[in-house]
Design a protein around this motif. Sequence first.
Motif, PDB file in Angstrom:
ATOM      1  N   TYR A   1       0.809  -1.217   0.000  1.00 24.89           N
ATOM      2  CA  TYR A   1       0.000   0.000   0.000  1.00 24.89           C
ATOM      3  C   TYR A   1       0.849   1.277   0.000  1.00 24.89           C
ATOM      4  N   SER A   2       2.173   1.108  -0.129  1.00 29.05           N
ATOM      5  CA  SER A   2       3.113   2.240  -0.184  1.00 29.05           C
ATOM      6  C   SER A   2       2.955   3.182   1.008  1.00 29.05           C
ATOM      7  N   ARG A   3       2.926   2.603   2.198  1.00 32.81           N
ATOM      8  CA  ARG A   3       2.807   3.404   3.432  1.00 32.81           C
ATOM      9  C   ARG A   3       4.167   3.497   4.102  1.00 32.81           C
ATOM     10  N   LYS A   4       4.849   4.569   3.822  1.00 30.44           N
ATOM     11  CA  LYS A   4       6.233   4.715   4.261  1.00 30.44           C
ATOM     12  C   LYS A   4       6.366   4.767   5.779  1.00 30.44           C
ATOM     13  N   ALA A   5       5.549   5.586   6.438  1.00 29.15           N
ATOM     14  CA  ALA A   5       5.638   5.725   7.893  1.00 29.15           C
ATOM     15  C   ALA A   5       5.384   4.391   8.592  1.00 29.15           C
ATOM     16  N   SER A   6       4.419   3.644   8.090  1.00 29.66           N
ATOM     17  CA  SER A   6       4.114   2.341   8.683  1.00 29.66           C
ATOM     18  C   SER A   6       5.277   1.367   8.499  1.00 29.66           C
TER      19      SER A   6
ATOM     20  N   PHE B   1       9.790  -1.967  -1.426  1.00 29.02           N
ATOM     21  CA  PHE B   1       8.908  -0.804  -1.253  1.00 29.02           C
ATOM     22  C   PHE B   1       9.012   0.116  -2.464  1.00 29.02           C
ATOM     23  N   LYS B   2      10.246   0.416  -2.898  1.00 31.26           N
ATOM     24  CA  LYS B   2      10.461   1.318  -4.026  1.00 31.26           C
ATOM     25  C   LYS B   2       9.924   0.715  -5.330  1.00 31.26           C
ATOM     26  N   ILE B   3      10.113  -0.589  -5.490  1.00 28.61           N
ATOM     27  CA  ILE B   3       9.648  -1.251  -6.711  1.00 28.61           C
ATOM     28  C   ILE B   3       8.127  -1.161  -6.835  1.00 28.61           C
ATOM     29  N   VAL B   4       7.427  -1.462  -5.759  1.00 32.33           N
ATOM     30  CA  VAL B   4       5.961  -1.390  -5.784  1.00 32.33           C
ATOM     31  C   VAL B   4       5.497   0.052  -5.939  1.00 32.33           C
ATOM     32  N   GLN B   5       6.171   0.960  -5.251  1.00 31.91           N
ATOM     33  CA  GLN B   5       5.818   2.376  -5.357  1.00 31.91           C
ATOM     34  C   GLN B   5       5.976   2.872  -6.796  1.00 31.91           C
ATOM     35  N   ASN B   6       7.085   2.512  -7.426  1.00 32.73           N
ATOM     36  CA  ASN B   6       7.318   2.924  -8.814  1.00 32.73           C
ATOM     37  C   ASN B   6       6.306   2.286  -9.764  1.00 32.73           C
ATOM     38  N   HIS B   7       5.962   1.026  -9.492  1.00 28.22           N
ATOM     39  CA  HIS B   7       4.960   0.347 -10.327  1.00 28.22           C
ATOM     40  C   HIS B   7       3.626   1.065 -10.230  1.00 28.22           C
ATOM     41  N   ARG B   8       3.268   1.488  -9.036  1.00 26.68           N
ATOM     42  CA  ARG B   8       2.011   2.209  -8.841  1.00 26.68           C
ATOM     43  C   ARG B   8       2.045   3.537  -9.589  1.00 26.68           C
ATOM     44  N   VAL B   9       3.164   4.253  -9.465  1.00 26.73           N
ATOM     45  CA  VAL B   9       3.302   5.552 -10.126  1.00 26.73           C
ATOM     46  C   VAL B   9       3.193   5.397 -11.643  1.00 26.73           C
ATOM     47  N   HIS B  10       3.894   4.388 -12.183  1.00 24.56           N
ATOM     48  CA  HIS B  10       3.978   4.235 -13.631  1.00 24.56           C
ATOM     49  C   HIS B  10       2.738   3.612 -14.252  1.00 24.56           C
ATOM     50  N   ASN B  11       1.852   3.077 -13.431  1.00 23.33           N
ATOM     51  CA  ASN B  11       0.694   2.384 -13.992  1.00 23.33           C
ATOM     52  C   ASN B  11      -0.654   2.945 -13.564  1.00 23.33           C
TER      53      ASN B  11
ATOM     54  N   ALA C   1       8.532   3.551 -22.218  1.00 26.05           N
ATOM     55  CA  ALA C   1       8.561   3.230 -20.786  1.00 26.05           C
ATOM     56  C   ALA C   1       7.170   3.279 -20.162  1.00 26.05           C
ATOM     57  N   LEU C   2       6.343   4.217 -20.610  1.00 30.95           N
ATOM     58  CA  LEU C   2       5.022   4.397 -20.012  1.00 30.95           C
ATOM     59  C   LEU C   2       3.922   3.670 -20.789  1.00 30.95           C
ATOM     60  N   ASN C   3       4.332   2.991 -21.862  1.00 24.50           N
ATOM     61  CA  ASN C   3       3.363   2.271 -22.689  1.00 24.50           C
ATOM     62  C   ASN C   3       2.243   3.203 -23.154  1.00 24.50           C
ATOM     63  N   ALA C   4       2.661   4.359 -23.658  1.00 24.66           N
ATOM     64  CA  ALA C   4       1.707   5.380 -24.093  1.00 24.66           C
ATOM     65  C   ALA C   4       2.020   5.797 -25.524  1.00 24.66           C
ATOM     66  N   SER C   5       1.032   6.365 -26.187  1.00 28.94           N
ATOM     67  CA  SER C   5       1.239   6.860 -27.538  1.00 28.94           C
ATOM     68  C   SER C   5       2.081   8.135 -27.493  1.00 28.94           C
ATOM     69  N   LYS C   6       3.075   8.218 -28.357  1.00 28.77           N
ATOM     70  CA  LYS C   6       3.950   9.385 -28.396  1.00 28.77           C
ATOM     71  C   LYS C   6       3.157  10.667 -28.645  1.00 28.77           C
ATOM     72  N   LYS C   7       2.090  10.578 -29.450  1.00 29.27           N
ATOM     73  CA  LYS C   7       1.297  11.758 -29.790  1.00 29.27           C
ATOM     74  C   LYS C   7       0.530  12.319 -28.595  1.00 29.27           C
ATOM     75  N   THR C   8       0.286  11.475 -27.576  1.00 33.66           N
ATOM     76  CA  THR C   8      -0.512  11.933 -26.432  1.00 33.66           C
ATOM     77  C   THR C   8       0.339  12.590 -25.344  1.00 33.66           C
ATOM     78  N   LEU C   9       1.660  12.454 -25.427  1.00 31.54           N
ATOM     79  CA  LEU C   9       2.520  12.898 -24.322  1.00 31.54           C
ATOM     80  C   LEU C   9       2.484  14.403 -24.115  1.00 31.54           C
TER      81      LEU C   9
ATOM     82  N   LYS D   1       6.261  13.205 -15.671  1.00 33.01           N
ATOM     83  CA  LYS D   1       7.111  14.004 -14.777  1.00 33.01           C
ATOM     84  C   LYS D   1       7.981  13.106 -13.911  1.00 33.01           C
ATOM     85  N   GLN D   2       7.403  12.043 -13.394  1.00 33.24           N
ATOM     86  CA  GLN D   2       8.141  11.106 -12.553  1.00 33.24           C
ATOM     87  C   GLN D   2       9.255  10.433 -13.347  1.00 33.24           C
ATOM     88  N   TYR D   3       8.935  10.037 -14.565  1.00 31.62           N
ATOM     89  CA  TYR D   3       9.945   9.368 -15.408  1.00 31.62           C
ATOM     90  C   TYR D   3      11.122  10.304 -15.669  1.00 31.62           C
ATOM     91  N   ILE D   4      10.839  11.542 -15.980  1.00 27.36           N
ATOM     92  CA  ILE D   4      11.909  12.513 -16.264  1.00 27.36           C
ATOM     93  C   ILE D   4      12.809  12.686 -15.056  1.00 27.36           C
TER      94      ILE D   4
END
Length: 278
Positions: free
Chosen positions: A67-72, A156-166, A194-202, A175-178
């Motif tokens: 659940y990406s709860r850092k304090a916990s 923790f970082k891997i799951v957090q990044n997966h959540r951010v990127h998906n 990397a984001l599995n997105a269309s280049k035209k939509t970026l 912004k996060q990728y940059i």
Amino acid sequence: MMLHSLSNLKSISQIIYTLYNSNDAPEEEVHITKFSDKLHIKKESSESFDPKTFFNAETDIIKSIVYSRKASLISALEKLSRLKIIGERFASNNMIRGEKDTLISYVSILNRAIIQWGYPVETAFQLHNELVQEIELSPQFLNFFQVIREITWHYFKIVQNHRVHNFLPLHQRIKQYIKEHISENITLDDIATALNASKKTLNPAFKKEYKITITQFIRQTKIDTAKELLIASNLTLLEISNLLSFSTASYFVKTFKEITGITPNHFRQHFFDEELHL
């Protein structure tokens, strides 16, 4: 001047860490106090091993990761650190083998948890195999709990990044990728792949939210990073230029001046003078 420099240590250190590791830096707080202060530190005594406490701490760690709860997670690791794991969990006649078995078991538990949460199975097993191989090849562990801590934060970082990127909106994912790849020569093709997105939509998605193009943001972020390095390090302009993937040092200087109005050398030489007169 000293206190000003120290107050920037966290952000500067995080930038350098990210540049060299291509991962987000840890977020631990940095506290600055008077050097004359005398701090009385109470040393925590280890608790005897209790299976229920261990299970609860492990459960809290898993929940914090998925659940990406850092304090916990910080709290759960603190509880785990006070348990006397050595002896009760390790092989009685082979300490190193016992430590490795414990770490491999821990990795397997975390791996199963993130797969159940929704992390890609193939990627999770690749991660598992890489960590197990690294554990097996280690001759010894000078600080066993530190290894547990590092493995935990890695997941923790891997799951957090997966959540951010998906799961985040496209403009936030861009912004996060940059920020994560600011040391590289970033292209729209790289981002789209990397984001599995269309280049035209970026660019439309990004400009609608931030009012600037992706290229403009990349240039600005590289120069902001360069400022931190100019303040915090003795790196030459060529070294900073290479670190941030500018084609040449002269192009780096030109870009810096276009964005800030001054040269990198002028910024480095007069930064503290300007700060002191604010």
